[in-house]
Design an enzyme around this catalytic site. Sequence first.
Site, PDB file in Angstrom:
ATOM      1  N   CYS A   1       0.903  -1.165   0.173  1.00 45.92           N
ATOM      2  CA  CYS A   1      -0.272   0.032  -0.320  1.00 45.92           C
ATOM      3  C   CYS A   1       1.219   1.508  -0.257  1.00 45.92           C
ATOM      4  CB  CYS A   1      -1.424  -0.122   1.537  1.00 45.92           C
ATOM      5  SG  CYS A   1      -0.551  -0.347   2.964  1.00 45.92           S
TER       6      CYS A   1
HETATM    7  N1  LIG Z   1      -4.262  -3.697   5.658  1.00 47.65           N
HETATM    8  C1  LIG Z   1      -4.291  -2.741   4.827  1.00 47.65           C
HETATM    9  O1  LIG Z   1      -3.897  -1.794   4.424  1.00 47.65           O
HETATM   10  C2  LIG Z   1      -2.929  -3.585   4.157  1.00 47.65           C
HETATM   11  C3  LIG Z   1      -2.486  -3.050   2.844  1.00 47.65           C
HETATM   12  C4  LIG Z   1      -1.758  -3.835   1.822  1.00 47.65           C
HETATM   13  C5  LIG Z   1      -1.035  -5.249   1.613  1.00 47.65           C
HETATM   14  N2  LIG Z   1      -1.467  -5.932   3.223  1.00 47.65           N
HETATM   15  C6  LIG Z   1      -1.455  -7.520   3.469  1.00 47.65           C
HETATM   16  O2  LIG Z   1      -2.044  -8.283   3.327  1.00 47.65           O
HETATM   17  C7  LIG Z   1      -2.040  -8.832   3.992  1.00 47.65           C
HETATM   18  C8  LIG Z   1      -3.131  -9.086   5.482  1.00 47.65           C
HETATM   19  O3  LIG Z   1      -3.343  -7.640   5.601  1.00 47.65           O
HETATM   20  P1  LIG Z   1      -4.533  -7.504   7.157  1.00 47.65           P
HETATM   21  O4  LIG Z   1      -4.665  -6.183   7.297  1.00 47.65           O
HETATM   22  O5  LIG Z   1      -5.634  -8.578   5.587  1.00 47.65           O
HETATM   23  O6  LIG Z   1      -4.582  -8.336   8.668  1.00 47.65           O
HETATM   24  P2  LIG Z   1      -5.691  -9.051   8.997  1.00 47.65           P
HETATM   25  O7  LIG Z   1      -6.299  -7.929   9.757  1.00 47.65           O
HETATM   26  O8  LIG Z   1      -5.132  -8.814  10.504  1.00 47.65           O
HETATM   27  O9  LIG Z   1      -5.955 -10.624   9.061  1.00 47.65           O
HETATM   28  C9  LIG Z   1      -4.822 -11.446   8.923  1.00 47.65           C
HETATM   29  C10 LIG Z   1      -5.929 -12.764   8.234  1.00 47.65           C
HETATM   30  O10 LIG Z   1      -5.044 -14.318   8.365  1.00 47.65           O
HETATM   31  C11 LIG Z   1      -5.331 -14.994   9.509  1.00 47.65           C
HETATM   32  N3  LIG Z   1      -4.292 -15.560   9.463  1.00 47.65           N
HETATM   33  C12 LIG Z   1      -3.180 -15.370  10.917  1.00 47.65           C
HETATM   34  N4  LIG Z   1      -2.814 -16.297  11.061  1.00 47.65           N
HETATM   35  C13 LIG Z   1      -3.089 -16.917  10.404  1.00 47.65           C
HETATM   36  C14 LIG Z   1      -2.144 -18.654  10.270  1.00 47.65           C
HETATM   37  N5  LIG Z   1      -1.111 -18.552  10.532  1.00 47.65           N
HETATM   38  N6  LIG Z   1      -3.076 -18.943   9.264  1.00 47.65           N
HETATM   39  C15 LIG Z   1      -3.758 -18.882   8.425  1.00 47.65           C
HETATM   40  N7  LIG Z   1      -4.632 -17.725   9.228  1.00 47.65           N
HETATM   41  C16 LIG Z   1      -4.277 -17.075   9.664  1.00 47.65           C
HETATM   42  C17 LIG Z   1      -6.215 -14.121  10.322  1.00 47.65           C
HETATM   43  O11 LIG Z   1      -7.421 -14.819  11.022  1.00 47.65           O
HETATM   44  P3  LIG Z   1      -8.280 -14.584  11.926  1.00 47.65           P
HETATM   45  O12 LIG Z   1      -8.338 -13.392  12.166  1.00 47.65           O
HETATM   46  O13 LIG Z   1      -9.442 -15.875  12.223  1.00 47.65           O
HETATM   47  O14 LIG Z   1      -6.680 -14.906  13.310  1.00 47.65           O
HETATM   48  C18 LIG Z   1      -6.794 -12.641   9.407  1.00 47.65           C
HETATM   49  O15 LIG Z   1      -8.408 -13.412   8.079  1.00 47.65           O
HETATM   50  C19 LIG Z   1      -0.513  -8.572   4.580  1.00 47.65           C
HETATM   51  O16 LIG Z   1       0.185  -9.175   4.483  1.00 47.65           O
HETATM   52  C20 LIG Z   1      -0.352  -7.196   4.671  1.00 47.65           C
HETATM   53  O17 LIG Z   1       0.791  -6.603   4.733  1.00 47.65           O
HETATM   54  C21 LIG Z   1      -2.169  -4.961   4.124  1.00 47.65           C
END
Ligand SMILES: NC(=O)c1ccc[n+]([C@@H]2O[C@H](COP(=O)([O-])OP(=O)(O)OC[C@H]3O[C@@H](n4cnc5c(N)ncnc54)[C@H](OP(=O)(O)O)[C@@H]3O)[C@@H](O)[C@H]2O)c1
Length: 331
Positions: A148
């Site tokens: 992002c």
């Molecule tokens: N947030 C942003 O603005 C953004 C922008 C660009 C890229 N990203 C990237 O996108 C990815 C996801 O980000 P996010 O913000 O959506 O993260 P998040 O809100 O923390 O969500 C993570 C997800 O992964 C699941 N999870 C966590 N650990 C796991 C494991 N060991 N095995 C299987 N599932 C697991 C969680 O499940 P539970 O909640 O059920 O535990 C949740 O569904 C990251 O790599 C981040 O760097 C994020």
Amino acid sequence: MARVGIYGASGYTGFELIKLLDRHPEVEIAFATARSAAGKSLSDIFPTLIDQPLVAAEQADLRGVDLIFTCLPHNTPELIPLVQAALDAGVKVIDFSDTFRLDDLDTYTRWRKQNHPAPELQRAAVYGLPELYRERIRKARLVANTGCYPLTAILPLHPLVKADLLAAGPVIIDSKSGVSGAGRSLSLKTHFGETHETFSAYSVGRTHRHLPEMEQETGLHIIFSPHLLPVYRGILSTLYINTKPGVRVADVREAYGVYASEPFVRLLPEGRLPELRHVVGSMNLAIGVQPVEDGCFILVACVDNLIKGASGQAVQSMNLMLGMEETTGLR
Ligand SMILES: NC(=O)c1ccc[n+]([C@@H]2O[C@H](COP(=O)([O-])OP(=O)(O)OC[C@H]3O[C@@H](n4cnc5c(N)ncnc54)[C@H](OP(=O)(O)O)[C@@H]3O)[C@@H](O)[C@H]2O)c1
């Protein structure tokens, strides 16, 4: 209808992705996974969402699936086996983490302080920025969705590099992000009491993990200072650029002509600078140009980190990978 699976559907990017896919006319959701939320339904967590069961990753069935999205935190140990299993089953992959974004394995090792966990997969990965790599994404089996923060650096800088307008020397980028950028997991750093009515810088200079991605895609030396903004979503980046002497605002604006037919990049009219509220909730990345003095300009770029900065960008790439019209379901 194409069938897609989502790993990490209960997180912030997963939530946005499901909203986009739910209204996509040519895609249906085959499965959605979660870790702690496995066994629940998506609507238990986000009541306005569809009633999709959340299963543990091990229970996801890849049969008949065309493409998966892996929306898992970076360094999730399960990521590499999941991606490998999908590719082995002929399923395409779009990964949201920064695992596959750095082409150079030595750069990966230097920045992550560990060797790449899957060099062969890295070599197969295509950087997921349609504005730069549209044709490669169409043919890709594994796409590394752009970060992002990097998006707000690469899209404004790339045309100026291409037009050879920049002087030697570092580009300074000062970025502010809403707290959703750090994901939904609990952490002290993004706790309400730690972010509300305050404003802080972190990982300043040349330490943030997104920096090598920005340098890879622009070829520039960058000093990057991110800040945590007490809002839920949106990134505003201010870029201080030195141009060759005599470069006029018209030259800079002309360089952005490369985006004239891009559906999601907006160059604002002269004298206008973007704000978060111009882009939040949309697929648009907005760029404003402010001349400062001879040889110096300020660029301001804004994006919704969860849409064009993550899930919307992934749907844009998915459309290309599955042979659909690029903007389907995105406007
Ligand atoms: N947030 C942003 O603005 C953004 C922008 C660009 C890229 N990203 C990237 O996108 C990815 C996801 O980000 P996010 O913000 O959506 O993260 P998040 O809100 O923390 O969500 C993570 C997800 O992964 C699941 N999870 C966590 N650990 C796991 C494991 N060991 N095995 C299987 N599932 C697991 C969680 O499940 P539970 O909640 O059920 O535990 C949740 O569904 C990251 O790599 C981040 O760097 C994020």
